[in-house]
Scaffold this active site. Structure first.
Site, PDB file in Angstrom:
ATOM      1  N   CYS A  13      39.561  15.958  17.780  1.00  0.00           N
ATOM      2  CA  CYS A  13      38.418  16.651  17.180  1.00  0.00           C
ATOM      3  C   CYS A  13      38.948  17.890  16.463  1.00  0.00           C
ATOM      4  CB  CYS A  13      37.345  16.977  18.224  1.00  0.00           C
ATOM      5  SG  CYS A  13      37.896  18.075  19.548  1.00  0.00           S
ATOM      6  N   ASN A  16      39.744  20.725  20.005  1.00  0.00           N
ATOM      7  CA  ASN A  16      40.274  20.146  21.257  1.00  0.00           C
ATOM      8  C   ASN A  16      39.775  20.917  22.491  1.00  0.00           C
ATOM      9  OD1 ASN A  16      43.553  19.471  22.766  1.00  0.00           O
ATOM     10  ND2 ASN A  16      41.725  18.224  22.836  1.00  0.00           N
ATOM     11  N   CYS A  18      35.991  20.674  23.067  1.00  0.00           N
ATOM     12  CA  CYS A  18      34.669  20.083  23.370  1.00  0.00           C
ATOM     13  C   CYS A  18      34.725  18.547  23.351  1.00  0.00           C
ATOM     14  CB  CYS A  18      33.610  20.580  22.394  1.00  0.00           C
ATOM     15  SG  CYS A  18      33.307  22.355  22.469  1.00  0.00           S
ATOM     16  N   ARG A  19      34.740  17.963  22.161  1.00  0.00           N
ATOM     17  CA  ARG A  19      34.564  16.500  22.060  1.00  0.00           C
ATOM     18  C   ARG A  19      35.778  15.709  22.525  1.00  0.00           C
ATOM     19  NH1 ARG A  19      33.099  16.760  15.911  1.00  0.00           N
ATOM     20  NH2 ARG A  19      34.530  18.525  16.186  1.00  0.00           N
ATOM     21  N   SER A  20      36.970  16.058  22.005  1.00  0.00           N
ATOM     22  CA  SER A  20      38.128  15.208  22.363  1.00  0.00           C
ATOM     23  C   SER A  20      38.556  15.351  23.821  1.00  0.00           C
ATOM     24  CB  SER A  20      39.301  15.389  21.388  1.00  0.00           C
ATOM     25  OG  SER A  20      39.792  16.696  21.373  1.00  0.00           O
ATOM     26  N   ASP A 129      29.623  17.804  16.292  1.00  0.00           N
ATOM     27  CA  ASP A 129      30.239  19.000  16.881  1.00  0.00           C
ATOM     28  C   ASP A 129      29.169  19.791  17.648  1.00  0.00           C
ATOM     29  OD1 ASP A 129      31.418  21.415  17.391  1.00  0.00           O
ATOM     30  OD2 ASP A 129      32.207  21.701  15.360  1.00  0.00           O
TER      31      ASP A 129
END
Ligand code: 4NP
Length: 163
Positions: A13, A16, A18-20, A129
């Site tokens: 993301c 690195n 939150c999402r990934s 995001d």
């Protein structure tokens, strides 16, 4: 396979945090449940360096923990060109992440570089995001990531069954 011993997956993301890392922790738990943790290498990275060395965002970590996923050991790093020598699957959370990865992807990369949600049939192709939004965004990330991780696991299990 690029790495001859294990199938390897890198989630990417922007930051690195939150999402990934959420995808990293969810997929790791699913792989453990499937008894395949020795066969599949998992990591995550960000296209930007803003948060290098940081633990996942507290909102991502607590949302994940509510569903049983522990992200506390993860630390942010930046995606680098050498990752293309290492990872069979490099999965971007959104189109901008994918575009930034394509900019550093060697022409001879033989793995799979694409959007994570392309592995799941449906209309949503990006993991939005959540960083500047409310709590709902973090739950939505978990929903999308849980589904896509299962699809990825199924795909890799099919590949392993063929080899
Ligand atoms: P991620 O979220 O890409 O899912 O880790 C973000 C984290 C940090 C920032 C943006 C998005 N930031 O601008 O610092």
């Amino acid at each position: 396979m690029i790495n001859k011993e294990k199938t390897s997956v890198l989630f990417v993301c922007l930051g690195n945090i939150c999402r990934s890392p959420t995808a990293h922790g969810v997929f790791r738990a699913q792989v453990e449940r499937a008894g395949l943790i020795a066969e599949i290498e998992i990591d995550s990275a960000g296209t930007a360096a803003y948060h290098v060395g940081n633990a996942p965002d507290q909102r991502s970590a607590s949302t994940a923990l509510q569903r049983g996923y522990d992200l506390s050991d993860l630390r942010a790093r930046q995606a680098v060109r050498a990752d293309f020598n290492q990872y069979d699957y490099i999965l971007a959370m959104d189109k901008q992440n994918l575009s930034d990865l394509r900019d550093i992807c060697p022409a001879n990369y033989s793995g799979y570089l694409g959007l994570f949600l392309e592995l799941v049939p449906g209309n949503i192709i990006e993991v939005p995001d959540p960083y500047y939004g409310g709590a709902d965004g973090f739950d939505h990330v978990l929903d999308l990531v849980e589904d896509a991780s299962l699809a990825l696991l199924q795909r890799i299990q099919n590949e392993l069954a063929q080899n």
